[in-house]
Motif scaffolding. Structure first.
Motif, PDB file in Angstrom:
ATOM      1  N   ILE A  88     -27.304  93.028-102.476  1.00  0.00           N
ATOM      2  CA  ILE A  88     -26.656  91.843-103.048  1.00  0.00           C
ATOM      3  C   ILE A  88     -27.453  90.586-102.714  1.00  0.00           C
ATOM      4  CG2 ILE A  88     -24.590  90.388-102.958  1.00  0.00           C
ATOM      5  CD1 ILE A  88     -22.998  93.049-102.561  1.00  0.00           C
ATOM      6  N   ASP A  89     -27.970  90.493-101.498  1.00  0.00           N
ATOM      7  CA  ASP A  89     -28.790  89.345-101.113  1.00  0.00           C
ATOM      8  C   ASP A  89     -30.048  89.242-101.977  1.00  0.00           C
ATOM      9  OD1 ASP A  89     -27.025  88.450 -99.170  1.00  0.00           O
ATOM     10  OD2 ASP A  89     -28.096  89.438 -97.517  1.00  0.00           O
ATOM     11  N   ARG A  90     -30.655  90.399-102.300  1.00  0.00           N
ATOM     12  CA  ARG A  90     -31.842  90.391-103.176  1.00  0.00           C
ATOM     13  C   ARG A  90     -31.489  89.865-104.562  1.00  0.00           C
ATOM     14  NH1 ARG A  90     -33.194  95.216-100.498  1.00  0.00           N
ATOM     15  NH2 ARG A  90     -32.163  96.457-102.090  1.00  0.00           N
ATOM     16  N   VAL A  91     -30.353  90.296-105.091  1.00  0.00           N
ATOM     17  CA  VAL A  91     -29.941  89.829-106.413  1.00  0.00           C
ATOM     18  C   VAL A  91     -29.633  88.327-106.372  1.00  0.00           C
ATOM     19  CG1 VAL A  91     -28.197  90.016-108.233  1.00  0.00           C
ATOM     20  CG2 VAL A  91     -29.124  92.084-107.181  1.00  0.00           C
ATOM     21  N   LEU A  92     -28.977  87.867-105.311  1.00  0.00           N
ATOM     22  CA  LEU A  92     -28.703  86.433-105.185  1.00  0.00           C
ATOM     23  C   LEU A  92     -30.008  85.628-105.147  1.00  0.00           C
ATOM     24  CD1 LEU A  92     -25.703  86.488-102.699  1.00  0.00           C
ATOM     25  CD2 LEU A  92     -25.648  85.721-105.088  1.00  0.00           C
ATOM     26  N   ALA A  93     -31.024  86.148-104.475  1.00  0.00           N
ATOM     27  CA  ALA A  93     -32.328  85.478-104.446  1.00  0.00           C
ATOM     28  C   ALA A  93     -32.954  85.456-105.845  1.00  0.00           C
ATOM     29  CB  ALA A  93     -33.252  86.163-103.449  1.00  0.00           C
ATOM     30  N   GLU A  94     -32.794  86.551-106.589  1.00  0.00           N
ATOM     31  CA  GLU A  94     -33.299  86.601-107.966  1.00  0.00           C
ATOM     32  C   GLU A  94     -32.577  85.581-108.848  1.00  0.00           C
ATOM     33  OE1 GLU A  94     -35.842  88.288-109.366  1.00  0.00           O
ATOM     34  OE2 GLU A  94     -36.374  89.101-107.419  1.00  0.00           O
ATOM     35  N   ILE A  95     -31.285  85.446-108.643  1.00  0.00           N
ATOM     36  CA  ILE A  95     -30.498  84.470-109.412  1.00  0.00           C
ATOM     37  C   ILE A  95     -30.972  83.057-109.090  1.00  0.00           C
ATOM     38  CG2 ILE A  95     -28.190  83.478-109.698  1.00  0.00           C
ATOM     39  CD1 ILE A  95     -27.129  86.410-109.271  1.00  0.00           C
ATOM     40  N   ASP A  96     -31.178  82.755-107.813  1.00  0.00           N
ATOM     41  CA  ASP A  96     -31.687  81.436-107.424  1.00  0.00           C
ATOM     42  C   ASP A  96     -33.052  81.169-108.049  1.00  0.00           C
ATOM     43  OD1 ASP A  96     -29.417  80.938-105.925  1.00  0.00           O
ATOM     44  OD2 ASP A  96     -30.346  81.487-104.011  1.00  0.00           O
ATOM     45  N   ALA A  97     -33.913  82.193-108.060  1.00  0.00           N
ATOM     46  CA  ALA A  97     -35.238  82.051-108.671  1.00  0.00           C
ATOM     47  C   ALA A  97     -35.109  81.793-110.178  1.00  0.00           C
ATOM     48  CB  ALA A  97     -36.082  83.290-108.401  1.00  0.00           C
ATOM     49  N   ALA A  98     -34.136  82.430-110.821  1.00  0.00           N
ATOM     50  CA  ALA A  98     -33.919  82.211-112.256  1.00  0.00           C
ATOM     51  C   ALA A  98     -33.459  80.777-112.520  1.00  0.00           C
ATOM     52  CB  ALA A  98     -32.895  83.204-112.801  1.00  0.00           C
ATOM     53  N   PHE A  99     -32.594  80.245-111.652  1.00  0.00           N
ATOM     54  CA  PHE A  99     -32.194  78.841-111.787  1.00  0.00           C
ATOM     55  C   PHE A  99     -33.420  77.923-111.663  1.00  0.00           C
ATOM     56  CE2 PHE A  99     -27.651  79.873-110.667  1.00  0.00           C
ATOM     57  CZ  PHE A  99     -27.060  79.232-111.750  1.00  0.00           C
ATOM     58  N   GLU A 100     -34.321  78.238-110.738  1.00  0.00           N
ATOM     59  CA  GLU A 100     -35.542  77.439-110.572  1.00  0.00           C
ATOM     60  C   GLU A 100     -36.430  77.512-111.810  1.00  0.00           C
ATOM     61  OE1 GLU A 100     -37.600  78.382-106.925  1.00  0.00           O
ATOM     62  OE2 GLU A 100     -35.732  78.241-105.769  1.00  0.00           O
TER      63      GLU A 100
END
Length: 108
Positions: free
Chosen positions: A57-69
């Motif tokens: 889940i932490d990896r997916v949250l990091a991917e989501i943050d990267a997508a926002f960037e």
């Protein structure tokens, strides 16, 4: 007109920034809910399983943050490997996708 042509006429070529933000926020909220559920389960689940679930889940949250960037920089929806547009159908399913399917397959 074929079914494929009718289907492509009803889908936009690109998602709007507002739609992308909504989808990403929904994904983030879903993952945060999953984390809360895991933490609530506490000692009922095996420790290794809880750790693995949290890490995923932490990896997916990091991917989501990267997508926002990427969205903020104007690079959202472009494959980070080949630079081509990622198909809107892929982004509808996986809004935080970094790569097109072809490049993702080569990376695995």
């Amino acid at each position: 007109m074929s079914l494929d042509a009718a289907r492509s006429d009803s889908r936009p070529e690109r998602l709007t920034a507002h739609e992308v933000r909504q989808r990403l926020q929904h994904e983030r909220n879903s993952r945060l809910t999953q984390l809360k559920a895991i933490e609530k389960e506490g000692n009922d689940a095996p420790r290794e399983l809880m750790i693995a679930q949290k890490m995923s889940i932490d990896r997916v949250l990091a991917e989501i943050d990267a997508a926002f960037e990427r969205l903020d920089r104007g690079r959202y929806g472009h494959c980070q490997e080949c630079g081509r547009p990622v198909p809107v159908e892929r982004l509808e399913i996986l809004p935080y996708a970094r790569c097109c399917v072809g490049c993702q397959r080569r990376a695995v």
